[in-house]
Design an enzyme around this catalytic site. Structure first.
Site, short mmCIF file in Angstrom:
data_model
loop_
_atom_site.label_atom_id
_atom_site.label_comp_id
_atom_site.label_asym_id
_atom_site.label_seq_id
_atom_site.Cartn_x
_atom_site.Cartn_y
_atom_site.Cartn_z
N LYS A 49 0.79 -1.33 -0.06
CA LYS A 49 0.00 -0.14 -0.04
C LYS A 49 0.95 1.26 0.03
O LYS A 49 0.77 2.22 -0.67
CB LYS A 49 -0.99 -0.08 1.42
CG LYS A 49 -1.61 1.52 1.49
CD LYS A 49 -2.45 1.27 2.88
CE LYS A 49 -1.84 1.48 4.04
NZ LYS A 49 -1.39 2.85 4.38
N ASN A 50 1.87 1.25 0.74
CA ASN A 50 2.74 2.48 1.11
C ASN A 50 3.52 2.86 0.08
O ASN A 50 4.22 3.97 -0.13
CB ASN A 50 3.31 2.41 2.50
CG ASN A 50 2.31 2.60 3.48
OD1 ASN A 50 1.01 2.71 3.42
ND2 ASN A 50 2.70 2.38 4.83
N ARG B 226 -8.65 -0.54 4.87
CA ARG B 226 -8.01 0.37 4.08
C ARG B 226 -6.39 -0.23 3.77
O ARG B 226 -5.96 0.54 2.80
CB ARG B 226 -7.50 1.70 5.02
CG ARG B 226 -8.81 2.58 5.38
CD ARG B 226 -8.52 3.67 6.17
NE ARG B 226 -7.34 4.43 5.50
CZ ARG B 226 -6.77 5.27 5.79
NH1 ARG B 226 -7.35 5.86 7.30
NH2 ARG B 226 -5.80 5.90 5.40
N ARG C 52 -1.06 15.03 12.66
CA ARG C 52 -0.08 14.39 11.46
C ARG C 52 0.19 15.69 10.79
O ARG C 52 -0.37 15.88 9.62
CB ARG C 52 -0.80 13.40 10.65
CG ARG C 52 -1.42 12.12 11.12
CD ARG C 52 -0.24 11.16 11.55
NE ARG C 52 0.30 10.50 10.35
CZ ARG C 52 -0.16 9.54 9.76
NH1 ARG C 52 -1.42 9.03 10.26
NH2 ARG C 52 0.31 8.98 8.68
N ASP D 12 4.59 0.95 11.92
CA ASP D 12 3.42 0.33 11.32
C ASP D 12 3.23 -1.44 11.83
O ASP D 12 2.43 -1.94 11.65
CB ASP D 12 3.35 0.14 9.84
CG ASP D 12 2.98 1.80 9.47
OD1 ASP D 12 3.32 1.95 8.15
OD2 ASP D 12 2.79 2.37 10.42
N CYS E 90 -5.37 12.27 12.86
CA CYS E 90 -5.98 10.93 12.79
C CYS E 90 -5.86 10.46 14.39
O CYS E 90 -5.73 11.15 15.21
CB CYS E 90 -5.14 10.03 11.84
SG CYS E 90 -3.41 9.51 12.34
C1 EPZ Z 1 4.00 6.87 6.47
O1 EPZ Z 1 3.27 8.25 6.76
C2 EPZ Z 1 3.17 5.89 6.14
N1 EPZ Z 1 1.86 6.02 5.37
C3 EPZ Z 1 2.67 5.58 7.77
O2 EPZ Z 1 1.89 4.32 7.60
C4 EPZ Z 1 3.89 5.28 8.44
O3 EPZ Z 1 3.65 5.07 9.90
C5 EPZ Z 1 4.79 6.19 8.36
O4 EPZ Z 1 5.27 6.73 7.02
C6 EPZ Z 1 6.13 6.27 9.31
O5 EPZ Z 1 6.71 5.16 8.76
C7 EPZ Z 1 2.01 6.08 3.93
O6 EPZ Z 1 3.35 5.67 3.44
C8 EPZ Z 1 0.85 6.50 3.10
P1 EPZ Z 1 6.43 10.46 8.05
P2 EPZ Z 1 3.75 9.67 6.62
O7 EPZ Z 1 6.17 11.61 7.32
O8 EPZ Z 1 4.36 9.81 5.47
C9 EPZ Z 1 6.35 13.62 11.44
C10 EPZ Z 1 0.06 2.97 7.68
O9 EPZ Z 1 -0.34 2.26 8.95
N2 EPZ Z 1 6.17 14.55 10.33
O10 EPZ Z 1 7.19 9.61 7.88
O11 EPZ Z 1 2.61 10.37 6.96
C11 EPZ Z 1 5.24 12.69 11.75
O12 EPZ Z 1 4.23 13.29 12.70
C12 EPZ Z 1 0.74 4.24 7.81
O13 EPZ Z 1 0.27 2.21 6.98
C13 EPZ Z 1 6.18 16.15 10.71
O14 EPZ Z 1 6.52 16.46 11.95
O15 EPZ Z 1 4.97 9.71 7.80
C14 EPZ Z 1 5.87 11.50 12.28
O16 EPZ Z 1 6.05 11.93 13.64
C15 EPZ Z 1 0.33 4.98 9.05
N3 EPZ Z 1 6.06 17.13 9.56
C16 EPZ Z 1 7.15 11.63 11.73
O17 EPZ Z 1 7.41 12.86 11.11
C17 EPZ Z 1 5.68 16.60 8.29
O18 EPZ Z 1 5.49 17.44 7.51
C18 EPZ Z 1 7.18 10.51 10.62
O19 EPZ Z 1 6.01 10.74 9.74
C19 EPZ Z 1 5.54 15.18 8.16
C20 EPZ Z 1 5.77 14.23 9.09
#
Ligand code: EPZ
Length: 424
Positions: free
Chosen positions: A22-23, A399, A122, A307, A117
């Site tokens: 998915k990701n 999802r 997020r 995850d 969420c």
């Molecule tokens: C991706 O989300 C995945 N989703 C998530 O999987 C996964 O948990 C996450 O990466 C971490 O590995 C998809 O790929 C669609 P991040 P993403 O940006 O890209 C902070 C699932 O269950 N952050 O790597 O949104 C954020 O709050 C889902 O399949 C900022 O502060 O995650 C987090 O603490 C859930 N500012 C950290 O960075 C930003 O602009 C990592 O988030 C963006 C993120």
């Protein structure tokens, strides 16, 4: 609304194929917006609610999309809108992935802020920082990110991420591939899903160096073209299926998945007493009579993935002792704890650490899914609970997991889907 009824006590055993990831599918689908040249054929795309939501977003923008037998065909030569509406973005945070491609292609886009969420805020500040560094003016108004390129096109830049972000790295890549000049991404995310996006963009004609490292160098090119591409397998689904065998004292082989992509999870399974063997694209696990308590800390790849944190917690309720679980990416990603405790688990939270006391016999009852991986965790707990566990609101599960009750049934689980009404 759907629920899953799980009668616990059966051992999980057998062989099962992982679905497409998915990701990686979601950013790959977003990247089709980068060029009007041709029709994309994307193979091994999982039939999931998030993929259908993303396809609906592309159709809203004017793309032509067809999806059957895990093959997604997309052409984006007739795009008619540059706006990603609230109703779709709210359903799926990953919609933010259209920001980079639409800005790069049209010089202007409006993307609704995704909001939070179940497990906390997020933010998208890193996505906005990226676009500003590449030469866009960003205003936030009425819940929308309004991004406009200054001048004729985005300009390459040096971007150092203060923290590792999968989504912001993906958006930066998609914005930089046709920007003028060189972009260097420092502290870029290493997740296999980002590596997959890089390979897809390269096949489209992009110039990207450093793939698989935290420093990516992108030379902007004039044009990209539509291609045929094979998506990677879903390492998180594979880890979830492996957990099903571990928690039920079973044995399983999951095919398709590359062991290297789950190295930290394989290490944790071994520390918990499981026997794990690997092939080039398969992982086999046989569970011990008694699981050993095993601490994990979720961190960016290649560390233990956030995850898989909820799934691990379900497992550790059966371990012979106390385990500590920490999530350094989402500190509040613990909504599954109250539901696990309703099944009879004994889990407490102390300063952002979950302390799991095992082994605890679990007794089936009604439990509520709150997010995608929390629902997977409750299914795993149901497999080992006595009596029947009813997992409600499985739209969360749908999802991110393709036909998971069919896969688990084929492996010996007593699980079926049913409809129900919620009190209004
Ligand atoms: C991706 O989300 C995945 N989703 C998530 O999987 C996964 O948990 C996450 O990466 C971490 O590995 C998809 O790929 C669609 P991040 P993403 O940006 O890209 C902070 C699932 O269950 N952050 O790597 O949104 C954020 O709050 C889902 O399949 C900022 O502060 O995650 C987090 O603490 C859930 N500012 C950290 O960075 C930003 O602009 C990592 O988030 C963006 C993120």
């Amino acid at each position: 609304m759907d629920k899953l009824l799980i009668r616990g006590g059966n051992r999980i055993s057998g062989t099962v194929a992982a679905s497409g990831s998915k990701n990686s599918a979601l950013p790959v689908i977003a990247a089709t917006l980068l060029t009007p040249d041709g029709t994309f054929t994307l193979n091994r795309i999982p039939d999931l609610q998030d993929v259908r939501t993303f396809s609906a977003l592309l159709e809203y923008l004017g793309a032509k999309v067809s999806f059957e037998n895990n093959v997604l065909r997309v052409s984006t030569d007739q795009l008619k809108s540059i706006e990603a509406p609230y109703e779709l973005v709210k359903k799926m945070r990953a919609s933010i992935y259209v920001l980079g491609p639409l800005l790069s292609r049209f010089g202007h886009t409006r993307v609704s802020l995704p909001g939070g969420c179940a497990f906390g805020p997020r933010p998208v500040d890193l996505h906005i920082m990226v676009m500003e560094k590449l030469g866009a003016d960003i205003t936030i108004e009425k819940g929308f990110i309004d991004a406009k390129v200054k001048g004729s096109r985005l300009r390459g830049a040096r971007i150092d991420f203060p923290i590792s972000s999968v989504g912001a790295t993906g958006n930066a890549l998609m914005a930089a591939v046709t920007a003028s000049g060189t972009t260097i991404l420092g502290n870029a995310a290493l997740e296999p899903e980002i590596e997959c996006l890089c390979h897809f963009l390269q096949k489209m004609g992009a110039s990207i160096e450093g793939i698989g490292t935290t420093t990516l160098v992108i030379e902007g090119v004039e044009r990209l073209r539509a291609v045929t591409f094979d998506n990677i397998f879903d390492r998180i689904e594979a880890g979830t299926l492996l957990s099903a065998a571990a928690i039920t004292k079973g044995e399983i082989t999951v095919t398709g998945v590359i062991p290297l992509q789950l190295e930290s999870v394989i290490d944790a399974f071994r520390r918990a007493g499981c026997t794990v063997t690997t092939g080039p694209d398969s992982i086999s696990l046989s569970a011990p009579e008694k699981l050993l308590p095993t601490d994990i800390t979720a961190n960016p790849y290649p560390a233990f993935p956030t995850d898989m944190q909820a799934q691990w917690m379900a497992m550790m309720t059966q371990a012979e002792g106390t385990s500590t679980i920490i999530d350094k990416i989402y500190h509040e990603r613990f909504n599954h704890i109250p539901e696990l405790n309703r099944l009879g688990a004994r889990i407490e939270i102390r300063e952002n650490q979950a302390i799991v006391h095992g082994p605890q016999e679990l007794t089936g009852t009604k439990v509520m899914s709150t997010d995608l991986r929390a629902s997977a965790c409750l299914v795993l707990a149901g497999l080992v609970a006595t009596d029947t566990t009813e997992v409600l609101r499985v739209y969360h599960l749908d999802r991110g997991y393709e036909k998971i009750e069919k896969k688990l049934t084929s492996l010996g689980a007593d699980i079926e889907r049913d409809r129900y009404q919620e009190f209004s």
